[in-house]
Design a protein around this motif. Structure first.
Motif, PDB file in Angstrom:
ATOM      1  N   LYS A 265     116.948 122.438 113.114  1.00 18.72           N
ATOM      2  CA  LYS A 265     117.133 123.807 114.187  1.00 18.72           C
ATOM      3  C   LYS A 265     116.591 125.266 113.592  1.00 18.72           C
ATOM      4  O   LYS A 265     116.220 125.917 114.363  1.00 18.72           O
ATOM      5  N   LYS A 266     116.624 125.205 112.313  1.00 20.62           N
ATOM      6  CA  LYS A 266     116.138 126.415 111.655  1.00 20.62           C
ATOM      7  C   LYS A 266     114.273 126.489 112.038  1.00 20.62           C
ATOM      8  O   LYS A 266     113.911 127.538 112.347  1.00 20.62           O
ATOM      9  N   THR A 267     113.772 125.428 111.614  1.00 21.98           N
ATOM     10  CA  THR A 267     112.461 125.405 111.779  1.00 21.98           C
ATOM     11  C   THR A 267     111.884 125.206 113.271  1.00 21.98           C
ATOM     12  O   THR A 267     110.647 125.448 113.322  1.00 21.98           O
ATOM     13  N   GLU A 268     112.684 124.654 114.120  1.00 22.81           N
ATOM     14  CA  GLU A 268     112.417 124.679 115.515  1.00 22.81           C
ATOM     15  C   GLU A 268     111.188 123.761 115.761  1.00 22.81           C
ATOM     16  O   GLU A 268     110.275 123.748 116.561  1.00 22.81           O
ATOM     17  N   ILE A 269     111.387 122.759 114.946  1.00 19.85           N
ATOM     18  CA  ILE A 269     110.231 121.404 115.060  1.00 19.85           C
ATOM     19  C   ILE A 269     110.424 120.651 115.979  1.00 19.85           C
ATOM     20  O   ILE A 269     111.729 120.664 116.455  1.00 19.85           O
ATOM     21  N   LYS A 270     109.398 119.942 116.745  1.00 23.97           N
ATOM     22  CA  LYS A 270     109.770 119.158 117.901  1.00 23.97           C
ATOM     23  C   LYS A 270     108.885 117.843 117.641  1.00 23.97           C
ATOM     24  O   LYS A 270     107.785 118.010 117.259  1.00 23.97           O
ATOM     25  N   GLN A 271     109.416 116.870 118.206  1.00 31.15           N
ATOM     26  CA  GLN A 271     108.861 115.277 118.031  1.00 31.15           C
ATOM     27  C   GLN A 271     107.819 115.515 118.737  1.00 31.15           C
ATOM     28  O   GLN A 271     107.341 115.691 119.826  1.00 31.15           O
ATOM     29  N   GLY A 272     106.437 115.013 118.061  1.00 30.36           N
ATOM     30  CA  GLY A 272     105.351 114.640 118.429  1.00 30.36           C
ATOM     31  C   GLY A 272     104.499 115.637 118.625  1.00 30.36           C
ATOM     32  O   GLY A 272     103.179 115.793 119.046  1.00 30.36           O
ATOM     33  N   GLU A 273     104.840 116.917 118.074  1.00 32.66           N
ATOM     34  CA  GLU A 273     103.989 118.112 118.155  1.00 32.66           C
ATOM     35  C   GLU A 273     102.709 118.109 117.350  1.00 32.66           C
ATOM     36  O   GLU A 273     101.654 118.964 117.632  1.00 32.66           O
TER      37      GLU A 273
END
Length: 306
Positions: A294-302
């Protein structure tokens, strides 16, 4: 629903219209890496006691194990429906007709709506796969293959007695007959660094997979690996919590968005576990991971194509 990645609950919700719970079943199978069919001694990291719940014993029938599991989970969730999870050892290793009888027994239990079959990628004969495809027309079936890594040098070192090519073949054949398919991986196997782990994830993301299941390498008492490490033959990665969360975030970023990530950690019984000893329940670790996502806002597959 998890933040930043597709989780197993989301995958199941696409197949069932109610909450589902897996009940582990020990059907008394052995393993071709123990009985001499492929090898002796088993995989160097393996102590099967680490993932059999108390209600799961081959001294009980499959029906008895499932009924006991239902009583355990039903106290809190009386409306729960269930999936019989054939977990211990290699659940496709043996006489095919007898194996199919076991699956049908599980599916005959009230409130059991499907089966998940844990096995090795080199232990899925086409005859059995075709029978499972026929069963899948009337009952939900999923197959979970223990791949552990894509690196054959590591597979040889841990005495796994199968190859990554076996895994690819099993996945393609399973997908070809229309059965949902997952792979299991262990992170931190001897000789593997983060780059090698991410390479495995990239290769995995090219396959027609439904799920992956991950957990940290656990050094467990009673295993050949624990003895080898104790004797100084080699060492293994001892992840800190922060290091492992960082690795999981990288894995999420390199995993195809179509693949559900079932889990990131596992916890062996305290009396068997040597390391890593984080002092966290699985859900506590997952909460920490989700907070980081949530903090880093990473997304699957990006970063899949990077």
């Amino acid at each position: 629903m998890a933040q930043g990645y597709r989780d197993f609950a989301q995958f199941l919700a696409e197949h069932f219209d109610c909450k589902m719970q897996k009940i582990a079943v020990n059907a008394g199978f052995t393993c071709p890496n123990r009985d001499g069919s492929k090898g002796r001694g088993g995989c160097t990291y393996c102590n099967n006691q680490t993932f059999n719940p108390a209600y799961c014993s081959p001294s009980q029938s499959i029906t008895e194990q499932l009924e006991e599991g239902k009583r355990f989970f039903g106290k809190k969730y009386p409306d729960m429906r269930y999936l019989a999870y054939f977990q211990a050892y290699t659940n496709t290793h043996g006489d095919i007709d007898r194996i199919m009888e076991m699956y049908r027994e599980a599916l005959a239990v009230d409130k059991v709506d499907g089966i998940i079959i844990g096995t090795r990628p080199d232990c899925m004969p086409q005859e059995l796969l075709d029978k499972l495809a026929e069963l899948h027309k009337s009952h939900w079936v999923m197959i979970e293959y223990g791949a552990e890594t894509s690196h054959n040098s590591t597979l040889d070192f841990i005495n796994r007695c199968h190859s990554w090519e076996d895994t690819v073949d099993a996945v393609l054949r399973t997908h070809g007959v229309g059965i949902p398919c997952g792979l299991h991986f262990i992170l931190g196997l001897p000789g593997e660094n983060d780059e090698m782990i991410i390479d495995t994830i990239k290769k995995t993301s090219q396959l027609p997979l439904d799920t992956i299941k991950l957990h940290q390498l656990q050094l467990v008492r009673g295993t050949r690996m624990a003895k080898d490490v104790e004797d100084g033959f080699y060492d293994v990665t001892h992840f800190t919590v922060d290091e492992y969360i960082a690795l999981c975030c990288k894995i999420i970023q390199h995993t195809a968005p179509t693949i559900a990530i079932e889990r990131f950690v596992s916890q062996s019984p305290d009396n068997l576990l040597i390391s890593p000893r984080w002092g966290l329940k699985n859900y506590e670790f997952t909460n920490l991971l989700n907070n980081t996502i949530k903090k880093t806002e990473i997304k699957q597959g990006e970063l899949l194509n990077s």
